[in-house]
Design a protein around this motif. Structure first.
Motif, PDB file in Angstrom:
ATOM      1  N   MET A   1     -44.441 -26.035 -49.338  1.00 17.65           N
ATOM      2  CA  MET A   1     -44.129 -24.820 -50.063  1.00 17.65           C
ATOM      3  C   MET A   1     -45.433 -24.147 -50.501  1.00 17.65           C
ATOM      4  SD  MET A   1     -42.054 -24.312 -53.636  1.00 17.65           S
ATOM      5  CE  MET A   1     -40.412 -24.383 -52.981  1.00 17.65           C
ATOM      6  N   ILE A   2     -45.508 -22.866 -50.328  1.00 18.14           N
ATOM      7  CA  ILE A   2     -46.680 -22.095 -50.740  1.00 18.14           C
ATOM      8  C   ILE A   2     -46.419 -21.532 -52.121  1.00 18.14           C
ATOM      9  CG2 ILE A   2     -48.093 -20.076 -50.271  1.00 18.14           C
ATOM     10  CD1 ILE A   2     -47.491 -20.486 -47.307  1.00 18.14           C
ATOM     11  N   GLU A   3     -47.384 -21.730 -52.999  1.00 21.23           N
ATOM     12  CA  GLU A   3     -47.272 -21.227 -54.359  1.00 21.23           C
ATOM     13  C   GLU A   3     -48.253 -20.079 -54.538  1.00 21.23           C
ATOM     14  OE1 GLU A   3     -47.997 -23.005 -58.767  1.00 21.23           O
ATOM     15  OE2 GLU A   3     -47.031 -24.307 -57.294  1.00 21.23           O
ATOM     16  N   VAL A   4     -47.764 -18.978 -55.062  1.00 18.92           N
ATOM     17  CA  VAL A   4     -48.602 -17.800 -55.278  1.00 18.92           C
ATOM     18  C   VAL A   4     -48.976 -17.744 -56.756  1.00 18.92           C
ATOM     19  CG1 VAL A   4     -48.718 -15.290 -55.160  1.00 18.92           C
ATOM     20  CG2 VAL A   4     -47.472 -16.553 -53.405  1.00 18.92           C
ATOM     21  N   GLU A   5     -50.277 -17.645 -56.999  1.00 14.58           N
ATOM     22  CA  GLU A   5     -50.766 -17.520 -58.366  1.00 14.58           C
ATOM     23  C   GLU A   5     -51.390 -16.147 -58.540  1.00 14.58           C
ATOM     24  OE1 GLU A   5     -53.388 -20.638 -59.545  1.00 14.58           O
ATOM     25  OE2 GLU A   5     -52.066 -22.200 -58.788  1.00 14.58           O
ATOM     26  N   SER A   6     -51.136 -15.551 -59.687  1.00 10.88           N
ATOM     27  CA  SER A   6     -51.727 -14.241 -59.940  1.00 10.88           C
ATOM     28  C   SER A   6     -53.101 -14.403 -60.563  1.00 10.88           C
ATOM     29  CB  SER A   6     -50.827 -13.402 -60.846  1.00 10.88           C
ATOM     30  OG  SER A   6     -50.701 -14.021 -62.112  1.00 10.88           O
ATOM     31  N   ILE A   7     -53.950 -13.453 -60.280  1.00 11.93           N
ATOM     32  CA  ILE A   7     -55.302 -13.439 -60.833  1.00 11.93           C
ATOM     33  C   ILE A   7     -55.387 -12.276 -61.816  1.00 11.93           C
ATOM     34  CG2 ILE A   7     -57.723 -13.004 -60.287  1.00 11.93           C
ATOM     35  CD1 ILE A   7     -57.370 -14.518 -57.727  1.00 11.93           C
ATOM     36  N   SER A  48     -68.303  -8.431 -58.480  1.00 11.21           N
ATOM     37  CA  SER A  48     -67.036  -9.108 -58.715  1.00 11.21           C
ATOM     38  C   SER A  48     -67.159 -10.576 -58.339  1.00 11.21           C
ATOM     39  CB  SER A  48     -65.936  -8.434 -57.882  1.00 11.21           C
ATOM     40  OG  SER A  48     -64.714  -9.098 -58.052  1.00 11.21           O
ATOM     41  N   GLU A  49     -66.568 -11.442 -59.162  1.00 10.38           N
ATOM     42  CA  GLU A  49     -66.534 -12.859 -58.859  1.00 10.38           C
ATOM     43  C   GLU A  49     -65.228 -13.457 -59.388  1.00 10.38           C
ATOM     44  OE1 GLU A  49     -69.383 -15.366 -61.010  1.00 10.38           O
ATOM     45  OE2 GLU A  49     -69.653 -13.741 -62.435  1.00 10.38           O
ATOM     46  N   ILE A  50     -64.782 -14.521 -58.745  1.00  8.78           N
ATOM     47  CA  ILE A  50     -63.568 -15.214 -59.155  1.00  8.78           C
ATOM     48  C   ILE A  50     -63.974 -16.467 -59.919  1.00  8.78           C
ATOM     49  CG2 ILE A  50     -61.456 -16.366 -58.384  1.00  8.78           C
ATOM     50  CD1 ILE A  50     -61.401 -13.416 -57.739  1.00  8.78           C
ATOM     51  N   LYS A  51     -63.419 -16.628 -61.110  1.00  8.54           N
ATOM     52  CA  LYS A  51     -63.634 -17.828 -61.917  1.00  8.54           C
ATOM     53  C   LYS A  51     -62.265 -18.327 -62.365  1.00  8.54           C
ATOM     54  CE  LYS A  51     -68.259 -17.079 -63.740  1.00  8.54           C
ATOM     55  NZ  LYS A  51     -69.081 -16.990 -64.950  1.00  8.54           N
ATOM     56  N   GLY A  52     -61.825 -19.408 -61.757  1.00  8.91           N
ATOM     57  CA  GLY A  52     -60.503 -19.930 -62.084  1.00  8.91           C
ATOM     58  C   GLY A  52     -59.435 -18.938 -61.674  1.00  8.91           C
ATOM     59  N   LYS A  53     -58.639 -18.498 -62.643  1.00 11.57           N
ATOM     60  CA  LYS A  53     -57.568 -17.531 -62.377  1.00 11.57           C
ATOM     61  C   LYS A  53     -57.946 -16.126 -62.828  1.00 11.57           C
ATOM     62  CE  LYS A  53     -53.862 -20.884 -62.618  1.00 11.57           C
ATOM     63  NZ  LYS A  53     -52.581 -21.242 -63.222  1.00 11.57           N
ATOM     64  N   LYS A  54     -59.249 -15.874 -62.983  1.00 12.00           N
ATOM     65  CA  LYS A  54     -59.724 -14.558 -63.406  1.00 12.00           C
ATOM     66  C   LYS A  54     -60.689 -13.980 -62.389  1.00 12.00           C
ATOM     67  CE  LYS A  54     -59.311 -15.238 -68.344  1.00 12.00           C
ATOM     68  NZ  LYS A  54     -59.995 -15.200 -69.632  1.00 12.00           N
TER      69      LYS A  54
END
Length: 67
Positions: A1-7, A48-54
């Motif tokens: 199952m694929i889980e989608v997480e929002s950023i 821009s950079e991704i850190k965890g869910k941000k």
């Protein structure tokens, strides 16, 4: 199952955090929105950079030469 997480997007400028006016807007449009309050953002660089869910989006003034 694929889980989608929002950023969650976080915008930073000159040491302050700016709220995301609308998560569906492109980053360039958000920059234009904030340029009404901070005119120097009209020509600012965007990083821009991704850190965890941000996603951290930083606006930096472009240093130019007078003359």
């Amino acid at each position: 199952m694929i889980e989608v997480e929002s950023i969650t997007r976080v915008f930073k400028y000159n040491g302050i955090s700016l709220p995301d006016p609308n998560p569906t807007l492109p980053i360039e449009t958000v920059r234009s929105v904030y340029a009404h309050q901070y005119p120097e953002l009209g020509s600012a660089d965007v990083q821009s950079e991704i850190k965890g869910k941000k996603q951290i989006v930083t606006f930096q003034k472009v240093l130019g030469h007078k003359g």
